[in-house]
Scaffold this motif. Structure first.
Motif, mmCIF file in Angstrom:
data_model
loop_
_atom_site.group_PDB
_atom_site.id
_atom_site.type_symbol
_atom_site.label_atom_id
_atom_site.label_comp_id
_atom_site.label_asym_id
_atom_site.label_seq_id
_atom_site.Cartn_x
_atom_site.Cartn_y
_atom_site.Cartn_z
ATOM 1 N N ASP A 191 -7.131 3.588 -5.232
ATOM 2 C CA ASP A 191 -7.900 3.327 -4.909
ATOM 3 C C ASP A 191 -8.066 2.965 -3.670
ATOM 4 O O ASP A 191 -9.492 3.249 -3.349
ATOM 5 N N TYR A 192 -7.513 4.227 -2.723
ATOM 6 C CA TYR A 192 -8.559 5.017 -1.249
ATOM 7 C C TYR A 192 -8.218 6.113 -1.191
ATOM 8 O O TYR A 192 -7.183 6.915 -1.791
ATOM 9 N N LYS A 193 -9.092 6.700 -1.475
ATOM 10 C CA LYS A 193 -8.827 8.722 -1.687
ATOM 11 C C LYS A 193 -9.728 9.710 -0.411
ATOM 12 O O LYS A 193 -10.387 8.719 -0.039
ATOM 13 N N ASN A 205 -13.396 7.722 0.204
ATOM 14 C CA ASN A 205 -13.820 7.323 -1.064
ATOM 15 C C ASN A 205 -15.824 6.640 -0.261
ATOM 16 O O ASN A 205 -16.511 5.832 -0.319
ATOM 17 N N LEU A 251 -6.246 8.441 5.751
ATOM 18 C CA LEU A 251 -6.475 7.464 5.311
ATOM 19 C C LEU A 251 -5.595 6.221 4.856
ATOM 20 O O LEU A 251 -5.982 4.777 4.480
ATOM 21 N N ASN A 272 1.403 5.823 -0.827
ATOM 22 C CA ASN A 272 0.519 7.022 -0.868
ATOM 23 C C ASN A 272 1.296 7.256 -2.277
ATOM 24 O O ASN A 272 2.193 7.883 -2.318
ATOM 25 N N ALA A 296 -7.556 2.026 4.486
ATOM 26 C CA ALA A 296 -6.980 0.965 3.644
ATOM 27 C C ALA A 296 -6.725 -0.248 3.794
ATOM 28 O O ALA A 296 -7.059 -1.294 3.667
ATOM 29 N N SER A 330 -3.133 1.364 -3.847
ATOM 30 C CA SER A 330 -2.888 2.918 -3.898
ATOM 31 C C SER A 330 -3.659 3.805 -2.822
ATOM 32 O O SER A 330 -4.785 3.260 -2.772
ATOM 33 N N TYR A 331 -3.360 5.201 -1.863
ATOM 34 C CA TYR A 331 -4.029 5.924 -1.465
ATOM 35 C C TYR A 331 -3.125 7.144 -1.895
ATOM 36 O O TYR A 331 -1.898 7.193 -2.336
ATOM 37 N N LEU A 349 0.858 -1.502 -0.209
ATOM 38 C CA LEU A 349 -0.458 -0.567 0.751
ATOM 39 C C LEU A 349 0.750 1.455 -0.126
ATOM 40 O O LEU A 349 2.082 1.280 1.287
ATOM 41 N N TYR A 380 -3.788 11.851 5.229
ATOM 42 C CA TYR A 380 -3.300 11.156 4.897
ATOM 43 C C TYR A 380 -2.515 9.694 5.606
ATOM 44 O O TYR A 380 -2.956 7.791 5.308
#
Length: 487
Positions: free
Chosen positions: A264-266, A282, A300, A237, A304, A256-257, A235, A297
């Motif tokens: 993938d994660y916003k 999300n 998130l 950033n 995730a 990804s975030y 995972l 961050y």
């Protein structure tokens, strides 16, 4: 007791002199700890070379010696094993000796310049709230279920890691969240561990005293993801340009975030106040007690990881809203005179910039922002002028002081910081070598509604000077001073 040949399973061996079918009592890389029937691993270090202590270890009762270069004289009855890399051999041996404990739980490593402690601690707290037995290996502390142990390094040595993981196995721990430092990766402390996932937070200026170049620092972090198994997740950033670099060669599932990029994660920051953050994660809104975009961050990343382990969305959001800030990370209180004091571990240029920009985003502009900051001794010198420039540019007043000077002259450290201040900011800075006096001066400058940031040491309850750790707690000191100075 365990057979030496079993402890050496999967170790890259060049040569063996002696018998590996011998029972071993314990493993040590410090010759002073060796006793009868132990194995001594000779680690070549930057200051001390373990090969110089092989004779001492044998005299203390070592039954076997693991080394990168065999001694000229071999003692009869002692087994000598020459290996490719003693650091890596120690890590693999430690895993074998403790029965590969990382394979019996879900271990997640978190690496990056900033955010490691916050992310691992928040994950520990969230999964604990979700009803799991959880472990934590962090800069601040080690947790085995509900039992706390003191932490000595960001990433402990491989024997210590496996010892704690074995304790976690014994306690029925299901998840463990671990900080993974660049030093730990470079020194192979995580070799032999089975990771269920890896998280990359960000990469900025730090540890260039050790890694020499930023590229070397980045590539060391990347090794962690290169070695993740196919069954794990990676995972990263992707708002940080190094995020995509980390996963170039990984076999793990890439996830990804981001706050600013497609991922993938916003997450989106809807509100950012001293009381907390309102985030849209999300398409779901969640209120957090944590503050600042850097914590958006962190939150998130935590969300995730929880989702990747299939915790329910509603439950995860509820737990996120209940999480509190980690000690020494944007820890604040407001005095009776309405002066806000913030203590933060920010000890890199990027971390200091993030904290100051967060404060400046939240404050109205009518208040003064007084920053007390220093830089550690015996560490990366190149960041000193950079941090001073950031502090003097983004603060109303910047007070340069001692951090942990260690073996360096604190006055010289401060002078190197001062060199980074731009002419237009000269009159905004003062230098006070004594840290308590610097904090006291900040308290004297501050009036109602002003903000004091004390950066660099965060959770630390000591100040290290010439090898001696003296009691010093930024939060405790500023609380006492604000009460007494303002009377």
């Amino acid at each position: 007791m365990m057979l030496l040949k079993d402890i050496l399973y999967k170790v890259s061996i060049n040569a063996v002199a002696g018998n590996t079918v011998a029972f071993v009592n314990d493993i040590h890389f410090d010759s002073r700890k060796v006793s009868l029937d132990d194995v001594f691993v000779a680690i070549p270090g930057t200051v001390v070379d373990g090969h110089d202590y092989i004779t001492k270890a044998v005299e203390s009762g070592a039954i076997a010696v693991i080394c990168e270069k065999l001694p000229a004289q071999l003692v009869n009855g002692i087994t000598y094993v020459e290996v490719e890399n003693a650091h890596k051999a120690l890590a693999i041996m430690a895993s074998n000796f403790y029965k590969n404990p990382s394979e019996n739980l879900k271990l997640v490593g978190v690496t990056g310049t900033n955010g490691k402690t916050t992310v691992t601690t928040l994950l520990y707290n969230l999964f604990k709230k979700a009803g799991y037995k959880v472990g934590l290996l962090s800069t601040v502390k080690v947790m085995v279920g509900a039992k706390e142990y003191p932490a000595t390094h960001t990433t402990p040595d491989s024997l210590t890691i496996n010892k704690y993981l074995k304790l976690m196995n014994d306690e029925g721990v299901e998840f463990c969240f671990m900080e993974v430092s660049s030093h730990g990766i470079h020194q192979q402390r995580t070799a032999g561990l089975h990771f269920a996932g890896g998280v990359f937070t960000n990469l900025s200026h730090d540890h260039l005293d050790y890694h020499k170049t930023f590229a070397e620092y980045r590539d060391t972090k990347k090794v962690f993801f290169d070695e993740l198994p196919k069954s794990a997740f990676a995972l990263v950033n992707v708002d940080d340009k190094n995020g995509s670099v980390m996963i170039q060669n990984t076999k793990a599932k890439k996830v990804s975030y981001a706050l600013k990029s497609y991922a993938d994660y916003k997450a989106q920051i809807l509100e950012n106040q001293f009381t907390g953050l309102l985030l849209k994660v999300n398409d779901n809104e969640v209120w957090s007690r944590l503050i600042g975009s850097f914590n958006a961050y962190n939150l998130l990343a935590v969300y995730a990881v929880a989702d990747l382990f299939e915790l329910g969305t509603i439950e995860t959001l509820q737990y996120l809203s209940e999480l509190e800030s980690v000690g020494g990370r944007f820890q604040y209180f407001i005095s009776e005179e309405k002066i806000t004091a913030i203590v933060d571990y920010a000890h890199t240029p990027d971390a200091l910039k993030n904290v100051l920009e967060t404060i400046n985003t939240i404050r109205t502009g009518n208040e003064n922002l007084i920053t007390v900051v220093g830089c550690g001794g015996d560490r990366d010198k190149t960041k000193r002028p950079v941090m001073a420039n950031i502090a003097s540019t983004l603060s109303t007043k910047a007070i340069f002081t001692s951090d942990n000077p260690r073996t360096e002259d604190p006055k010289k450290i401060i002078e190197e910081m001062e060199a980074g201040v731009e002419p237009q900011n000269y009159n905004k800075t003062i230098s006070i070598e004594d840290r308590k006096q610097a904090i006291k001066t900040a308290c004297q400058f501050a009036t109602s509604n002003d903000i004091i940031l004390i950066a660099g040491k965060g959770h630390e309850t000591y100040q290290e000077v010439n090898g001696v750790k003296n009691d010093f707690d930024d939060l405790k000191v500023v609380k006492e001073l604000l009460i007494n100075v303002k009377k």
